[in-house]
Design an enzyme around this catalytic site. Sequence first.
Site, mmCIF file in Angstrom:
data_model
loop_
_atom_site.group_PDB
_atom_site.id
_atom_site.type_symbol
_atom_site.label_atom_id
_atom_site.label_comp_id
_atom_site.label_asym_id
_atom_site.label_seq_id
_atom_site.Cartn_x
_atom_site.Cartn_y
_atom_site.Cartn_z
ATOM 1 N N GLU A 80 0.849 -1.215 0.000
ATOM 2 C CA GLU A 80 0.000 0.000 0.000
ATOM 3 C C GLU A 80 0.880 1.259 0.000
ATOM 4 O O GLU A 80 0.538 2.269 0.614
ATOM 5 C CB GLU A 80 -0.947 0.024 1.210
HETATM 6 C C1 FAD Z 1 2.679 -9.834 0.378
HETATM 7 C C2 FAD Z 1 2.577 -8.769 -0.662
HETATM 8 C C3 FAD Z 1 1.345 -8.511 -1.243
HETATM 9 C C4 FAD Z 1 1.245 -7.541 -2.242
HETATM 10 N N1 FAD Z 1 0.030 -7.334 -2.845
HETATM 11 C C5 FAD Z 1 -0.031 -6.527 -3.937
HETATM 12 C C6 FAD Z 1 -1.240 -6.438 -4.698
HETATM 13 O O1 FAD Z 1 -2.256 -7.069 -4.375
HETATM 14 N N2 FAD Z 1 -1.240 -5.654 -5.800
HETATM 15 C C7 FAD Z 1 -0.145 -4.950 -6.187
HETATM 16 O O2 FAD Z 1 -0.223 -4.266 -7.201
HETATM 17 N N3 FAD Z 1 1.008 -4.991 -5.481
HETATM 18 C C8 FAD Z 1 1.096 -5.774 -4.379
HETATM 19 N N4 FAD Z 1 2.270 -5.862 -3.672
HETATM 20 C C9 FAD Z 1 3.434 -5.104 -4.108
HETATM 21 C C10 FAD Z 1 3.767 -3.939 -3.192
HETATM 22 O O3 FAD Z 1 2.795 -2.951 -3.315
HETATM 23 C C11 FAD Z 1 5.182 -3.447 -3.551
HETATM 24 O O4 FAD Z 1 6.082 -4.447 -3.119
HETATM 25 C C12 FAD Z 1 5.502 -2.115 -2.911
HETATM 26 O O5 FAD Z 1 4.760 -1.098 -3.525
HETATM 27 C C13 FAD Z 1 6.989 -1.754 -3.005
HETATM 28 O O6 FAD Z 1 7.474 -1.873 -4.292
HETATM 29 P P1 FAD Z 1 8.824 -2.686 -4.575
HETATM 30 O O7 FAD Z 1 8.675 -4.006 -3.913
HETATM 31 O O8 FAD Z 1 9.079 -2.668 -6.028
HETATM 32 O O9 FAD Z 1 9.948 -1.903 -3.818
HETATM 33 P P2 FAD Z 1 10.829 -0.704 -4.397
HETATM 34 O O10 FAD Z 1 9.940 0.311 -5.008
HETATM 35 O O11 FAD Z 1 11.920 -1.251 -5.230
HETATM 36 O O12 FAD Z 1 11.433 -0.115 -3.059
HETATM 37 C C14 FAD Z 1 12.593 -0.643 -2.408
HETATM 38 C C15 FAD Z 1 13.005 0.328 -1.305
HETATM 39 O O13 FAD Z 1 13.348 1.595 -1.892
HETATM 40 C C16 FAD Z 1 12.539 2.611 -1.362
HETATM 41 N N5 FAD Z 1 12.210 3.575 -2.408
HETATM 42 C C17 FAD Z 1 11.702 3.336 -3.641
HETATM 43 N N6 FAD Z 1 11.529 4.490 -4.308
HETATM 44 C C18 FAD Z 1 11.927 5.476 -3.486
HETATM 45 C C19 FAD Z 1 11.968 6.888 -3.578
HETATM 46 N N7 FAD Z 1 11.532 7.550 -4.645
HETATM 47 N N8 FAD Z 1 12.447 7.584 -2.544
HETATM 48 C C20 FAD Z 1 12.856 6.953 -1.410
HETATM 49 N N9 FAD Z 1 12.833 5.627 -1.254
HETATM 50 C C21 FAD Z 1 12.364 4.893 -2.273
HETATM 51 C C22 FAD Z 1 11.286 1.910 -0.828
HETATM 52 O O14 FAD Z 1 10.657 2.657 0.180
HETATM 53 C C23 FAD Z 1 11.879 0.607 -0.316
HETATM 54 O O15 FAD Z 1 12.400 0.793 0.967
HETATM 55 C C24 FAD Z 1 2.378 -6.798 -2.636
HETATM 56 C C25 FAD Z 1 3.613 -7.055 -2.024
HETATM 57 C C26 FAD Z 1 3.717 -8.022 -1.056
HETATM 58 C C27 FAD Z 1 5.061 -8.285 -0.454
#
Ligand code: FAD
Length: 592
Positions: free
Chosen positions: A401
């Site tokens: 979220e």
């Molecule tokens: C159990 C689970 C259920 C999920 N369910 C859904 C779902 O139903 N539908 C869906 O669409 N997604 C879902 N997700 C995905 C989830 O929303 C994403 O994992 C989340 O938005 C983070 O994206 P990412 O994993 O690519 O991390 P990244 O975006 O790669 O982030 C990695 C780190 O970098 C930081 N970061 C990234 N960009 C910036 C920035 N601009 N400035 C500062 N820090 C930054 C982040 O805060 C984090 O600490 C789910 C994930 C999990 C684990």
Amino acid sequence: MTSPTTTLTNGGAWLLEEPPSSIFTPEQLSDEHRLVAQTTDEFVTAEVLPNLDRLENKDWELARHLIHRCGELGLLGVDAPEEYGGLALDKTSSVVVAEHISRSASFAVTFGGQTNLCILPITMFGTEDQQRRYLPRLVTGDIIGAYALSESSSGSDALAARTRATKQPDGSWILSGEKMWISNGGFADLFIVFANVDGEKFTAFLVERTFPGFSSGNEEHKMGLHGSSTTPVVLQDVPVPATNVLGEIGRGHKVALNTLNFGRFKLGAMCVGGCRMMIAESARYGSQRKQFNQPIASFGAIKHKLGEMVARTYALESLVYRLAGVADGALADTAKSEKGGAVARAFEELAVESAIAKVFGSEVLSYVVDETVQIHGGNGFVSDYPAERHYRDARVNRIFEGTNEINRLLIPGMLVRRAVKGDLALIPAAKRLQDEVLSPSMPSLVDGDEALGAELRTIGAFKKVALMVLGTAMQTYGEKLTDQQEVLSFAADILIDTYAAESAVLRARQARLGGHHAADQHEAAARVYVDGAAARVEAVAKSALAAMADGDTLRTLLAALRRLLKVQPVNAVALRRQLADAATAAPGYIFS
Ligand SMILES: Cc1cc2nc3c(=O)[nH]c(=O)nc-3n(C[C@H](O)[C@H](O)[C@H](O)COP(=O)(O)OP(=O)(O)OC[C@H]3O[C@@H](n4cnc5c(N)ncnc54)[C@H](O)[C@@H]3O)c2cc1C
């Protein structure tokens, strides 16, 4: 079902205003709300908790059955319109269901995928035809929904999705791409899929599992939430009818962001439920487990933990219900036919507060589960006790979220944008404060004799500190403020503590003035929270100011900060003991 009237302080205005005379609190829940809570609780106790092992072993037939049971009990239709089988209840009811369903974190995610991430966006943005086709079956639980926004290369940067939608001569679409981490991905029937049209127009589509070329990948091996399905979703030239565009072409960000605004608020509510359950388990264990011939709950170090868990949960619960009341107040006069759009607008207005609920909720829960493991000692680290599972299940709340980092940037970022647009009088308020802090005659805080008067004045000081940090940041960095993530995150921390502390104190004050039987405990919880927040706000503000100013300017700002936060400390040790003893005697969370 409408909550009692609440002062409408929307969209960050609370930062510039005196505290409202009343807020909505759990003590004001109506009989109908309590019935909704009881129905949800009985369902979770009788049908979900006894089946946790089967869910953890990925028995998705059971998950489908439980969602169907939620449909029979009316729990899926709380936010859906009546003409499509929903109940169109108020947002407080929605919070009540979220809070009580979350006693199983895994099932709560399955439930949230259905309600918050599928039923709600269709209610907010669906055409009449789409609502008629999908909502009745989603609300009964005959079909399962999911929300496919994230991709392996675009999580936080969700609008950079690579999934493509190509328009066909007959107006229909072909979707190609791969989504990642989709909750309910292994067994959902209907997916809200986000794709870029012509590589740039971000758009939402309603995609059925039965459409040719659609498949879901293997279950992810996760740290926790083993009882919820999370898979990739593959779209190989999937044909999607023209009538299945959700919202407008190129306006998918509206669908995505408004869904998240509401989802973040609900996540905060789910965290309340998790915290309450953990406090009950810790209190029970603490009174049964003996060391040195005494129950461990009799030790001051354990009382400190329990008392702090209760105080933080109290602040979170107060914040979430206050927000529910604000949302219901905003939606009270909306005609039923307008409800979907009005909910989207209300939560767009409350995006700052929803982000606060998400970050604060997930971090209070993290704190509470961590201390739950600690109170359980070695038994907290092994799977014979539920503490270990709760600890693993809770971690993801800080990631999905919108990660807490992204939400922290959004909180002050959105306030500053509103200020620059002139929608929030933050700039003149910061200017007035600057004149005030430069004046050596600025009054410092004194104790008052009204109920929680000193705490209310402390919160007034928090607001000034937030304005001081935001005003200095805007002046120092101008349009380049977005590059200063550390300062923005510091500002977010102050804003979160301020909104949480104010919500806790206003609720405790209402309990005192209303002669509530547990008014002493309410006051204890609010006082402990404010005491901790004062120390955090001061430390964070110092770090923020030192990053922006130096020399005489910094000295002046720090002197003003000291004067503002000259707060008489309370005996938080005694107050935490009082809260811990009450939790142990119950045993459990004693409020609401
Ligand atoms: C159990 C689970 C259920 C999920 N369910 C859904 C779902 O139903 N539908 C869906 O669409 N997604 C879902 N997700 C995905 C989830 O929303 C994403 O994992 C989340 O938005 C983070 O994206 P990412 O994993 O690519 O991390 P990244 O975006 O790669 O982030 C990695 C780190 O970098 C930081 N970061 C990234 N960009 C910036 C920035 N601009 N400035 C500062 N820090 C930054 C982040 O805060 C984090 O600490 C789910 C994930 C999990 C684990």
